[in-house]
Design a protein around this motif. Structure first.
Motif, mmCIF file in Angstrom:
data_model
loop_
_atom_site.group_PDB
_atom_site.id
_atom_site.type_symbol
_atom_site.label_atom_id
_atom_site.label_comp_id
_atom_site.label_asym_id
_atom_site.label_seq_id
_atom_site.Cartn_x
_atom_site.Cartn_y
_atom_site.Cartn_z
ATOM 1 N N MET A 33 0.844 -1.195 0.000
ATOM 2 C CA MET A 33 0.000 0.000 0.000
ATOM 3 C C MET A 33 0.880 1.245 0.000
ATOM 4 N N LEU A 34 0.971 1.873 -1.141
ATOM 5 C CA LEU A 34 1.813 3.046 -1.293
ATOM 6 C C LEU A 34 1.196 4.228 -0.541
ATOM 7 N N ALA A 35 1.996 4.904 0.279
ATOM 8 C CA ALA A 35 1.481 6.074 0.992
ATOM 9 C C ALA A 35 0.919 7.078 -0.019
ATOM 10 N N LYS A 36 1.727 7.407 -1.008
ATOM 11 C CA LYS A 36 1.258 8.321 -2.056
ATOM 12 C C LYS A 36 0.625 7.502 -3.172
ATOM 13 N N GLY A 37 -0.475 6.871 -2.831
ATOM 14 C CA GLY A 37 -1.118 5.942 -3.749
ATOM 15 C C GLY A 37 -1.493 6.579 -5.076
ATOM 16 N N ARG A 38 -1.650 7.868 -5.067
ATOM 17 C CA ARG A 38 -2.045 8.536 -6.312
ATOM 18 C C ARG A 38 -1.036 8.330 -7.430
ATOM 19 N N LEU A 39 0.240 8.059 -7.052
ATOM 20 C CA LEU A 39 1.244 7.825 -8.092
ATOM 21 C C LEU A 39 0.830 6.672 -8.983
ATOM 22 N N LEU A 40 0.176 5.706 -8.400
ATOM 23 C CA LEU A 40 -0.316 4.574 -9.187
ATOM 24 C C LEU A 40 -1.556 4.970 -9.966
ATOM 25 N N GLY A 41 -2.453 5.673 -9.285
ATOM 26 C CA GLY A 41 -3.671 6.106 -9.964
ATOM 27 C C GLY A 41 -3.353 6.979 -11.169
ATOM 28 N N LEU A 42 -2.440 7.905 -10.997
ATOM 29 C CA LEU A 42 -2.095 8.822 -12.094
ATOM 30 C C LEU A 42 -1.550 8.068 -13.297
#
Lengths: 348, 348, 348, 348
Positions: free
Chosen positions: B238-247
């Motif tokens: 679970m990436l803390a800055k999960g948005r990096l994956l979403g982006l």
């Protein structure tokens, strides 16, 4: 029905029950630190000519296997086993359940692992074309003696296996669930002191060799032995009334009982094998121990199975089946006589 | 040196970096609950025609594999895999480290699993001669699409595999680390909606298909999806800055980018394959995707390897070696031109 | 809304994105063996004055924690942690999922572990009234610096902890997810070389200190470092495009960037703390780093939370709540100005 | 020396040995599928008024605990236990070794868990301020009856615990290693049918209640029971000569033997407690079962320990120590008489 399917259909040798009875109301400390366990340990160390070895009593074989393997390996390491090894086939993935891959290696009908196979696997890992860290690191060799198919390693083979282990930093672990029948075979040149010298860890089977239950794990490598009692406890193998294990091994290792009762079983097996041969029944794989493997036409087998229980081994072809016929310390002469008579009656 | 050894030698498609840049100083919540992840999930559900599916973004393939498998299986259950499956060979026993045996099944050079193999393994377990509880219970089928060797399953094959899975209560799990190259192959009849319909869980690879990193796990089975976020967290995915994956997935699934860049890579691979064929270089195994496998005489290979990096695959015989030549979304036309010229110069 | 709830709401420091962009189309080998990782390792070793240390780049903190712990411990060993330790509370039992008990020890509001606590726990285990093998053997001390509550250990405290570790054969492992804010605090006397000297293993956090993601694990104990790459791969932490981690740490450790951006964040936190004090808001626990803890009357908090996001910490009593206010390398001056104005407006 | 330190210092009730002797040379199938196991199962189901329950015989308590817990939980789930629970203290982290966190809850000297504690823990997890997936999900309540400190739950308490379990979807698991002494206590209102109705799974202890070894796990929840034999085998608990367990429980559950021998032990314990009280020895915690806890001045204890073995419990203060005095089915009247005489002689 007469059971010849395996070597754990009865209870224990009567001397063992007698010993339990005699000591039943004595009070001792628990968890394997009582005087009987200490005496049994001393006898086993002596029989192994290994005065410094750790000796630990566990309840069963699967438990002994995964407890030893889990205690020995770091998480990224695996254990090499012949594809037919008990840990690879018949322990519900107990080794994997502790986190370790079983690195299976093909083997012939004898179920033996060769030093060349171990060498090849290690060379490919440590000096192959891939960076090793993407694969499980081999760290232990597991073999059973006798093998699942009743075969025996020679002293030369074990010596060569140990040599490869030393070359690649592997532990040599020998599963001796049927150890008694190996030591008692007329065709072996391997003794307990040989095993203690050649293996880092092995065990002497009780369950299948006259005890109610119990395996004596012998650890000659001091690193493996360190903290091993934690491992036993954590893996559910530390019997509260640990003396039950001590008393059984004490009995088996007093006056050569272990050797005697297993020798008798091997003789019984040989008598059956001789009858089979006389009756023209085909051998599946020759075995120098208490397990014998024969191929029966299915029609003959059906008839025999009205009176006897054997162990299914393999469907050889459309009309024939390989079975295991197994004796034990408890096999009665009359049972063998009767079976042999019925086998000879099959002769054409 | 020009690298043709794998499909992860460069960074990411420029549009992805641009997206990261544009959004860099925006503040969002963490752990994959930000708006970009939500948008990417919606696009993926739409592309899969699976409006109810769980979509989870993980960092890498090994992590995706063991997280899914661990979450799906009870401790006594194992996962069927072709012997060459990535989980069986090149993940350092990550699946076993979660406690589960990989039930390996032999496979040919294509690296595919057949429905008949799965059926036979299950029948032996559930209806064989042994009580099943002594063996690991098969509960999941793992396959990769494309396989490790670049081959593709047909819709018919996947349908038959799912049928066997349903018969024995197994999950069908498809590793799509190179999914883009499968979907973009001119020789496939399998679409994302097919996969969503036929698999209980699969993933859409980002790392090898244009992203910096990341795999989108799609779970169509509601039982498997329940509590899956706990599994991601517990297994370190679970990436803390999960948005990096979403982006990244948002970018790839906008305007058909994923399909386009992978299609180009497959075309490049086909150009190289054509040059090899013209030059009389022997095919090791035909592949409809971005990985191509050829057998070179060692002397030729040595010369090529002064300018190019390939991936060693196998020593075919004394004087010849099979290699993998791999393109990606990032492979430049000029690099292929140069390689092809050198390949054609090998022609006798 | 302005987020002051944590230090991972934005992307990465612009220089990091720029570095990714510059190198994007270069081809490098994977899995952390590329030149950028090598350069970053060299810079980190130099900053730690630890020329022999192993330096490994992992993606996230939970992953770093359980990978290190699993690699270090034998199965019967556990890790001592303050009860509020991240591994004990907020990692979904990731450490237990690798088989190891977290031996929790009570701690005060600072979240620190004292040498006396470790000593007492070890003495009870190794020299208590119970045979030790019935209990988990302590083998590692886990602490975070700054702690979960933003507090810092002094050099003297760390030295004393290491002394107890040496006495009982424990590893000292320091979680530095917020390391930058510790090193940049005006109230610390602990440097990176101190940590490298006093810890067997620790990590330098990237995710919360300016990177997109990534933690640099520094292992000074050669035994722990052996085969650590296998552990990374097995636990899903080996990024295919490993250079993404190398490039980020290379940027952070060039020209003192890591120190600069964290220093700024700590100053911002101090500005907010000063405003709180001026406004008469009660301190929950003093902190010398980028996390500040204050107790607000619920009514005031409700109003602030219309414009700001804080992190709930604890319900202190019926009408008051403790929150964490957190700055980061990305906190803008204007955001702090605005918050401070609103805080000061609360003053009676 | 006379041992009053625990309830496993002798072998087994003589009728058990007699039964082993009588059946010793009979041949039966292995692994718990023999007629004796079947009969014992039937008797236990009857005693529990639970005709559909699964009944499984395991060798020991630690094994029973971790096998049940591992089989019941998914990887991200944990088990709630009082801090003094056996699984939390004295099983070398066996539960954690299967991957699950023990969620410990403080408890008083009785060692009991309250429904309110369970409720609070679950509410915080499922409806707290943190997203739940960052924490271990509570899924099971573990308690022992009698507790480690000899206390008993009332029917009302167990009913309330079950109600909370139902509310949050938890399993209720009761460790009955000393079950016999609970059922035989004059102060209990809980019967075996109550337990079968209120627990999803529990076990009836043999090791400490008259058997050589063995625990009978009773599973009333069909989901938990499914595939439980795989779990037994995988965790090393499937005895080859499974009948040894069946024979023992068959004996204990024939003619009320289990109840009788445990009742006698509780009476012996009460006689000792009465003597202590008469002698003015301070009670540490009252107990309605076979374990009694008293506080002795160290000087008195030293003298008693020349003739008796007690179990150290706690250092109460500088000059006084709490000990456990324990009887069992095997405690002889004369031993109690002698101890009581010596206790009374301490009276001022």
């Amino acid at each position: 029905m007469l059971y010849f399917n395996c070597d754990y259909t009865e209870g224990a040798h009567p001397l063992i029950l007698q010993k339990l009875e005699e000591t039943n109301l004595q009070q001792t400390v628990g968890y394997g630190e009582d005087p009987y366990c200490q005496q049994a340990r001393a006898l086993i160390r002596e029989a192994c000519a290994a005065p410094e070895a750790g000796v630990h009593f566990l309840v069963g074989g699967t438990q002994a296997n995964f407890t030893v393997i889990r205690a020995a390996l770091r998480p990224h390491q695996g254990v090499i086993s012949p594809v037919t090894g008990h840990i690879n086939c018949h322990e519900t993935g107990a080794v994997e359940a502790t986190g370790h891959k079983v690195l299976e290696v093909p083997c012939g009908p004898e179920g033996k692992l060769s030093p060349a196979q171990v060498e090849a696997l290690c060379r490919e890992h440590f000096a192959g074309s891939m960076p090793p860290e993407h694969m499980v690191q081999p760290k232990m060799v597991y073999l059973s003696h006798p093998t699942e198919n009743g075969a025996l390693y020679s002293k030369e083979e074990l010596t060569a296996l140990r040599r490869v282990c030393d070359q690649y930093g592997l532990y040599l672990f020998l599963d001796g669930a049927r150890m008694g029948y190996a030591l008692a075979s007329p065709q072996t040149d391997v003794t307990l002191p040989d095993l203690a010298r050649l293996c880092h860890v092995f065990y002497i089977g009780g369950t299948k060799c006259g005890a109610l239950f119990g395996e004596a794990v012998v650890i000659t490598d001091p690193d493996l032995n360190r903290d091993f009692r934690y491992a036993i406890k954590q893996n559910g193998g530390m019997l509260a009334k640990g003396r039950l294990l001590g008393l059984q091994f004490l009995t088996l290792f007093t006056g050569g009982l272990y050797q005697q009762i297993c020798q008798k079983a091997v003789q019984q097996a040989f008598r059956i094998a001789a009858a089979c041969q006389k009756a023209g029944i085909e051998t599946y794989a020759p075995s120098p121990t208490n397990q014998q493997f024969f191929i029966f036409p299915d029609e003959q087998l059906r008839r025999l199975e009205e009176k006897y229980v054997f162990s299914f081994w393999e469907k050889v072809d459309e009309g024939r089946t390989a079975v295991r016929i197994c004796t034990s310390w408890a096999t009665r002469d009359e049972a063998v006589d009767q079976l042999n008579a019925d086998l000879l009656a099959l002769a054409p």
